[in-house]
Design a protein around this motif. Sequence first.
Motif, PDB file in Angstrom:
ATOM      1  N   ARG A  11       0.860  -1.175   0.000  1.00  0.00           N
ATOM      2  CA  ARG A  11       0.000   0.000   0.000  1.00  0.00           C
ATOM      3  C   ARG A  11       0.894   1.221   0.000  1.00  0.00           C
ATOM      4  NH1 ARG A  11      -4.839  -1.816   4.052  1.00  0.00           N
ATOM      5  NH2 ARG A  11      -5.094  -3.847   3.098  1.00  0.00           N
ATOM      6  N   GLY A  12       0.703   2.041  -0.994  1.00  0.00           N
ATOM      7  CA  GLY A  12       1.540   3.222  -1.124  1.00  0.00           C
ATOM      8  C   GLY A  12       1.087   4.348  -0.219  1.00  0.00           C
ATOM      9  N   ALA A  23       1.702   9.628  -2.923  1.00  0.00           N
ATOM     10  CA  ALA A  23       2.028   9.100  -4.242  1.00  0.00           C
ATOM     11  C   ALA A  23       1.053   9.590  -5.306  1.00  0.00           C
ATOM     12  CB  ALA A  23       2.041   7.573  -4.210  1.00  0.00           C
TER      13      ALA A  23
END
Length: 83
Positions: free
Chosen positions: A48-49, A53
Amino acid sequence: MTTLTVTAKGQITLRKDLLRHLGVHPGSKIAIEKLPDGRIEVRAEEPRGAISAVFGALKREGQAPISIEDMNEAISRGWAGEL
């Protein structure tokens, strides 16, 4: 099939070939799902960014950043039917 040994602490160690097969490396997360028939499913957890981002995702190349004031003006004009 691979056989693993459970330690006295109730832990197991996955061999490098299994970790490679899952596509994980040190620091990665692994998801375990308990299935109703006593089996488990092991898979690599999807990374999971960070929310940051997505910053700039809609920016067009060469486009200057838009200020909050400019955004508010465009919104006002849009609601007024001027756009």
